[in-house]
Scaffold this motif. Structure first.
Motif, mmCIF file in Angstrom:
data_model
loop_
_atom_site.group_PDB
_atom_site.id
_atom_site.type_symbol
_atom_site.label_atom_id
_atom_site.label_comp_id
_atom_site.label_asym_id
_atom_site.label_seq_id
_atom_site.Cartn_x
_atom_site.Cartn_y
_atom_site.Cartn_z
ATOM 1 N N THR A 1 0.833 -1.205 0.000
ATOM 2 C CA THR A 1 0.000 0.000 0.000
ATOM 3 C C THR A 1 0.868 1.256 0.000
ATOM 4 N N GLU B 1 0.898 4.316 -2.734
ATOM 5 C CA GLU B 1 0.688 5.693 -2.308
ATOM 6 C C GLU B 1 1.888 6.573 -2.667
ATOM 7 N N ASN C 1 -5.752 1.731 -4.663
ATOM 8 C CA ASN C 1 -5.639 1.597 -3.217
ATOM 9 C C ASN C 1 -6.927 1.014 -2.643
ATOM 10 N N TRP C 2 -6.830 0.254 -1.570
ATOM 11 C CA TRP C 2 -8.043 -0.265 -0.921
ATOM 12 C C TRP C 2 -8.957 0.881 -0.492
ATOM 13 N N ARG C 3 -8.384 2.035 -0.171
ATOM 14 C CA ARG C 3 -9.211 3.161 0.274
ATOM 15 C C ARG C 3 -10.053 3.746 -0.855
ATOM 16 N N SER C 4 -9.740 3.376 -2.092
ATOM 17 C CA SER C 4 -10.507 3.910 -3.222
ATOM 18 C C SER C 4 -11.870 3.244 -3.341
ATOM 19 N N SER D 1 -15.478 2.523 -2.187
ATOM 20 C CA SER D 1 -16.485 3.210 -1.384
ATOM 21 C C SER D 1 -17.494 2.210 -0.836
ATOM 22 N N LEU E 1 -7.435 -2.153 5.945
ATOM 23 C CA LEU E 1 -6.749 -1.065 5.255
ATOM 24 C C LEU E 1 -7.705 -0.078 4.612
ATOM 25 N N MET E 2 -8.988 -0.413 4.538
ATOM 26 C CA MET E 2 -9.973 0.545 4.026
ATOM 27 C C MET E 2 -10.266 1.639 5.055
ATOM 28 N N LYS E 3 -9.883 1.398 6.288
ATOM 29 C CA LYS E 3 -9.894 2.387 7.375
ATOM 30 C C LYS E 3 -11.257 2.774 7.928
ATOM 31 N N THR E 4 -12.283 2.932 7.111
ATOM 32 C CA THR E 4 -13.585 3.364 7.641
ATOM 33 C C THR E 4 -14.647 2.275 7.564
#
Length: 472
Positions: free
Chosen positions: A60, A64, A159-162, A164, A258-261
């Motif tokens: 990750t 980034e 990224n995993w955060r991408s 939704s 890793l998605m954080k939320t």
């Protein structure tokens, strides 16, 4: 003639693009790590969990880092064995040097090498050969031509955060995840990626399709799978994903971490109940396999082909003992508690869903972020279960005792999990059942044949009145 001209122009454009990428890549020196170890290898599911999480965190960071310098990240797969065979025909000595440096071609881990590479934004999938040329020089100090395209594949990464998403029903399979999906789906503020009754494997197959970080293609496929279905694209709704095997694959739940939320819902149940249902599905000898498949009591591929099925649950302490032990999930539950904490993890026991459905689902919906309760007329139902005797297990008390002893660590892990959950949602009945190791074999009402729970393909479900309606 016009077709030939278009084809020729396309080739020229492609060649020009490759040359633009080559020139830009030659002078591109981002402060990011190139190559190994960055992505999936065979056998990674069995690595130490700390090692897996470490790889995912580093991968990750690589992605980034590349984004911050205006580049694009690519997972490059290099078919070393094929490349060495081609190179050896031109220069046998150089081929031996590359082989010695990167790994023996007969080695299962050396046949295809994977790594994450950062490239200029102008590069497309043609960056693969250039990346491997640079890797061979950086690692081996050997000058080679770019490998041919047929030996290299490149997939752009994100990224995993991408992704939704608000929450995931992550397991445990065979403990009531289908009931949680279908009942939460009734709430006006909650929706699922594939709607009611569907499990979503677009992101999380067995170990999220073997990726430490997702490819853009993988994420696009996931989004396309629920585009236009129901209200899954309604930004005002809480969007969830249902996949009951996530909890047993560290690669998958580390991705959620890793998605954080993203919040995680975990449904647990009596370990013996779950083990019997898994045995029924995978190994039991059904009198009529065709009927069993229609009821989702057997895997379709077993139909008329199984010669090694087991006619008694005694196999769980016999030839299926190792398989039975491999179904353990208690250690995964402990890991999830450490990772997600109370803010992102909600553990609910099947007993709470069974006996106090309105209270339990109401609490769960509020924790997910719903601002209103379920409608007063909502009927909560129980799905994918069986009344009556499923196998001969409940007719053999000594076998039950042996299996409960074998599952002692599972009972202990779940007791601690429910105790941990008490801070947000006390579940005294669940605690009582776990301490007494009370399974469905100890519940007379579960063993009486009835009109409910006879077929999983009947999605009408059975009204789940529980103790709330009975006033107990």
């Amino acid at each position: 003639m016009a077709t030939w001209l278009l084809w020729a122009l396309a080739l020229l454009a492609s060649a020009a693009g490759q040359e633009t990428c080559r020139q830009a890549y030659a002078n591109f020196r981002p402060p990011c790590r190139d190559g190994m170890p960055a992505t999936f290898r065979l056998g990674m599911h069995y690595e130490d969990r700390n090692t897996l999480l470490g790889f995912m965190v580093e991968a990750t960071k690589d992605v980034e880092c590349c984004q911050m310098v205006g580049g694009r990240s690519w997972e490059v797969g290099f078919h070393l064995m094929s490349y060495l065979a081609t190179l050896g025909k031109r220069n046998a000595s150089l081929a031996r040097e590359v082989s010695t440096c990167l790994g023996e071609p007969g080695d299962a881990l050396g046949q295809i090498l994977y790594g994450i590479f950062c490239a200029p934004s102008v590069c497309e999938g043609d960056v693969g050969p250039l990346a491997m040329q640079r890797l061979i020089y950086n690692v081996c100090r050997l000058h080679v031509r770019p490998p041919p395209f047929e030996d290299v594949a490149a997939d752009e990464l994100t990224n995993w955060r991408s992704i939704s998403m608000d929450f995931a029903v992550a397991g445990v399979g065979r403990c009531g995840t289908q009931s949680v999906l279908n009942n939460l789906y009734q709430h006006p503020e909650i929706d699922f990626t594939l709607g009611k009754s569907e499990e979503d494997y677009t992101l999380f197959g067995q170990g999220q399709l073997s990726k430490f970080v997702p490819t853009k293609q993988q994420v696009a496929k996931h989004r396309a799978s629920y585009a236009g279905k129901g209200d899954a694209n309604d930004a005002t709704k809480l969007l969830g994903l249902n996949n009951p095997v996530i909890v047993t694959y560290p690669l998958s739940y580390y991705a959620l971490y890793l998605m954080k939320t993203v919040k995680v819902v975990l449904v647990v149940c009596d370990p013996l109940r779950r083990l019997e249902k898994l045995f029924l599905y995978h190994h039991y000898c059904h009198e009529d396999f065709d009927a069993a498949v229609r009821r989702f009591d057997a895997i379709p591929r077993h139909l008329n082909t199984r010669k090694d099925c087991d006619r008694s649950a005694r196999a769980l302490i016999g030839n299926q003992r190792k398989w039975a032990k491999n179904q353990a999930f208690g250690s995964h539950v402990e890991e999830l508690i450490k990772l997600f904490g109370h803010r992102r993890l909600f553990i609910v026991h099947q007993a709470s869903l069974r006996e106090f459905p309105r209270q339990t689902y109401g609490k769960l919906a509020a924790w997910l972020g719903a601002t209103q309760p379920f409608a007063a007329e909502t009927i909560f139902k129980r799905y994918n279960f069986r009344l009556g005797y499923r196998t001969d297990l409940c007719q053999n008390s000594s076998l039950q005792n042996v299996l409960k002893s074998m599952l002692a660590s599972e009972y202990a892990a779940l007791q601690l999990a429910i105790q941990w959950q008490e801070r947000r949602f006390p579940q005294p009945l669940a605690t009582q059942e776990l301490r007494g190791k009370r399974s469905r074999c100890d519940m007379a009402e579960e063993l009486v044949e009835g009109p409910c729970g006879l077929s999983d393909d009947d999605q009408s479900g059975c009204p789940q009145l529980g103790r709330e309606a009975a006033g107990r």
